[in-house]
Design a protein around this motif. Structure first.
Motif, PDB file in Angstrom:
ATOM      1  N   VAL A  63      83.433 -17.030 121.081  1.00 17.38           N
ATOM      2  CA  VAL A  63      83.040 -16.105 122.147  1.00 17.38           C
ATOM      3  C   VAL A  63      82.793 -16.810 123.481  1.00 17.38           C
ATOM      4  O   VAL A  63      82.637 -16.140 124.509  1.00 17.38           O
ATOM      5  N   LYS A  64      82.768 -18.125 123.468  1.00 18.44           N
ATOM      6  CA  LYS A  64      82.476 -18.876 124.683  1.00 18.44           C
ATOM      7  C   LYS A  64      83.482 -18.538 125.771  1.00 18.44           C
ATOM      8  O   LYS A  64      84.688 -18.479 125.531  1.00 18.44           O
ATOM      9  N   GLY A  65      82.976 -18.266 126.959  1.00 17.60           N
ATOM     10  CA  GLY A  65      83.835 -17.917 128.077  1.00 17.60           C
ATOM     11  C   GLY A  65      84.099 -16.427 128.204  1.00 17.60           C
ATOM     12  O   GLY A  65      84.588 -15.968 129.241  1.00 17.60           O
ATOM     13  N   ARG A  66      83.779 -15.668 127.163  1.00 21.02           N
ATOM     14  CA  ARG A  66      83.981 -14.212 127.208  1.00 21.02           C
ATOM     15  C   ARG A  66      82.666 -13.445 127.100  1.00 21.02           C
ATOM     16  O   ARG A  66      82.534 -12.364 127.661  1.00 21.02           O
ATOM     17  N   PHE A  67      81.723 -13.983 126.374  1.00 22.50           N
ATOM     18  CA  PHE A  67      80.432 -13.326 126.182  1.00 22.50           C
ATOM     19  C   PHE A  67      79.361 -14.065 126.983  1.00 22.50           C
ATOM     20  O   PHE A  67      79.405 -15.287 127.127  1.00 22.50           O
ATOM     21  N   THR A  68      78.390 -13.297 127.455  1.00 23.36           N
ATOM     22  CA  THR A  68      77.263 -13.878 128.183  1.00 23.36           C
ATOM     23  C   THR A  68      75.972 -13.278 127.661  1.00 23.36           C
ATOM     24  O   THR A  68      75.817 -12.049 127.651  1.00 23.36           O
ATOM     25  N   ILE A  69      75.060 -14.136 127.240  1.00 23.76           N
ATOM     26  CA  ILE A  69      73.751 -13.670 126.801  1.00 23.76           C
ATOM     27  C   ILE A  69      72.759 -13.874 127.935  1.00 23.76           C
ATOM     28  O   ILE A  69      72.808 -14.888 128.638  1.00 23.76           O
ATOM     29  N   SER A  70      71.900 -12.901 128.122  1.00 27.12           N
ATOM     30  CA  SER A  70      70.881 -13.009 129.157  1.00 27.12           C
ATOM     31  C   SER A  70      69.623 -12.302 128.663  1.00 27.12           C
ATOM     32  O   SER A  70      69.667 -11.521 127.724  1.00 27.12           O
ATOM     33  N   ARG A  71      68.521 -12.591 129.356  1.00 26.41           N
ATOM     34  CA  ARG A  71      67.286 -11.961 128.907  1.00 26.41           C
ATOM     35  C   ARG A  71      66.451 -11.559 130.098  1.00 26.41           C
ATOM     36  O   ARG A  71      66.494 -12.192 131.155  1.00 26.41           O
ATOM     37  N   ASP A  72      65.674 -10.518 129.894  1.00 21.97           N
ATOM     38  CA  ASP A  72      64.718 -10.055 130.878  1.00 21.97           C
ATOM     39  C   ASP A  72      63.386  -9.982 130.150  1.00 21.97           C
ATOM     40  O   ASP A  72      63.098  -8.985 129.467  1.00 21.97           O
ATOM     41  N   ASN A  73      62.601 -11.033 130.267  1.00 21.17           N
ATOM     42  CA  ASN A  73      61.338 -11.090 129.521  1.00 21.17           C
ATOM     43  C   ASN A  73      60.370 -10.001 129.953  1.00 21.17           C
ATOM     44  O   ASN A  73      59.573  -9.519 129.147  1.00 21.17           O
ATOM     45  N   ALA A  74      60.439  -9.599 131.211  1.00 18.89           N
ATOM     46  CA  ALA A  74      59.552  -8.540 131.684  1.00 18.89           C
ATOM     47  C   ALA A  74      59.829  -7.225 130.971  1.00 18.89           C
ATOM     48  O   ALA A  74      58.924  -6.406 130.781  1.00 18.89           O
ATOM     49  N   LYS A  75      61.081  -7.041 130.574  1.00 16.15           N
ATOM     50  CA  LYS A  75      61.470  -5.819 129.864  1.00 16.15           C
ATOM     51  C   LYS A  75      61.579  -6.034 128.363  1.00 16.15           C
ATOM     52  O   LYS A  75      61.976  -5.119 127.630  1.00 16.15           O
ATOM     53  N   ASN A  76      61.264  -7.260 127.922  1.00 20.28           N
ATOM     54  CA  ASN A  76      61.392  -7.584 126.489  1.00 20.28           C
ATOM     55  C   ASN A  76      62.781  -7.235 125.965  1.00 20.28           C
ATOM     56  O   ASN A  76      62.927  -6.686 124.860  1.00 20.28           O
ATOM     57  N   THR A  77      63.784  -7.566 126.751  1.00 23.30           N
ATOM     58  CA  THR A  77      65.151  -7.183 126.411  1.00 23.30           C
ATOM     59  C   THR A  77      66.089  -8.371 126.550  1.00 23.30           C
ATOM     60  O   THR A  77      65.981  -9.157 127.498  1.00 23.30           O
ATOM     61  N   VAL A  78      66.996  -8.490 125.594  1.00 20.98           N
ATOM     62  CA  VAL A  78      68.069  -9.472 125.661  1.00 20.98           C
ATOM     63  C   VAL A  78      69.383  -8.706 125.648  1.00 20.98           C
ATOM     64  O   VAL A  78      69.533  -7.729 124.904  1.00 20.98           O
ATOM     65  N   TYR A  79      70.316  -9.153 126.458  1.00 23.65           N
ATOM     66  CA  TYR A  79      71.602  -8.495 126.593  1.00 23.65           C
ATOM     67  C   TYR A  79      72.715  -9.410 126.097  1.00 23.65           C
ATOM     68  O   TYR A  79      72.615 -10.637 126.181  1.00 23.65           O
TER      69      TYR A  79
END
Length: 125
Positions: A63-79
């Protein structure tokens, strides 16, 4: 802490899709959060992870180069932003979390003690 994954669906090859993993019950900022996936007839495999306390992210080669993981700790959410989806990305996607996980184990399923229910992503050709 409970995890809830959402955002799956049916897409065409080449499309994009964003998955979300929301945690309830405790702050997310001490957790390494990962996405694993399980294709039909196969075992569950690591896709991506976001390490707690840092900006470090990890990806499988597939998935490298096509998928991106990110997080918003304030919203307790990971995308998980998935671009250029291919039929081989078809799977049930699970988010998982582990507190204070050592960076050597980010891709090892058995070290994650919290799991969401999974969300189906189907990519048609």
């Amino acid at each position: 802490v409970q995890l809830q994954a959402s955002g799956g669906g049916l897409v065409q090859a080449g499309d994009s899709r964003r998955l979300s993993c929301i945690a309830t019950g405790r702050s997310f900022n001490i957790y390494t959060v990962a996405w694993f996936r399980q294709a039909p007839g196969k075992g569950r495999e690591f896709a991506a992870a976001s390490r707690y306390g840092t900006s470090a992210t990890y990806y499988s080669d597939s998935v490298k180069g096509r998928f991106t993981i990110s997080r918003d700790n304030a919203k307790n959410t990971v995308y998980l932003q998935m671009d250029s989806l291919q039929p081989e990305d078809t799977a049930v996607y699970y988010c998982a979390a582990a507190s204070f996980l050592h960076h050597d184990y980010y891709n090892t399923e058995r070290y994650y003690n919290l799991w969401g229910q999974g969300t189906q992503v189907t990519v048609s050709s």
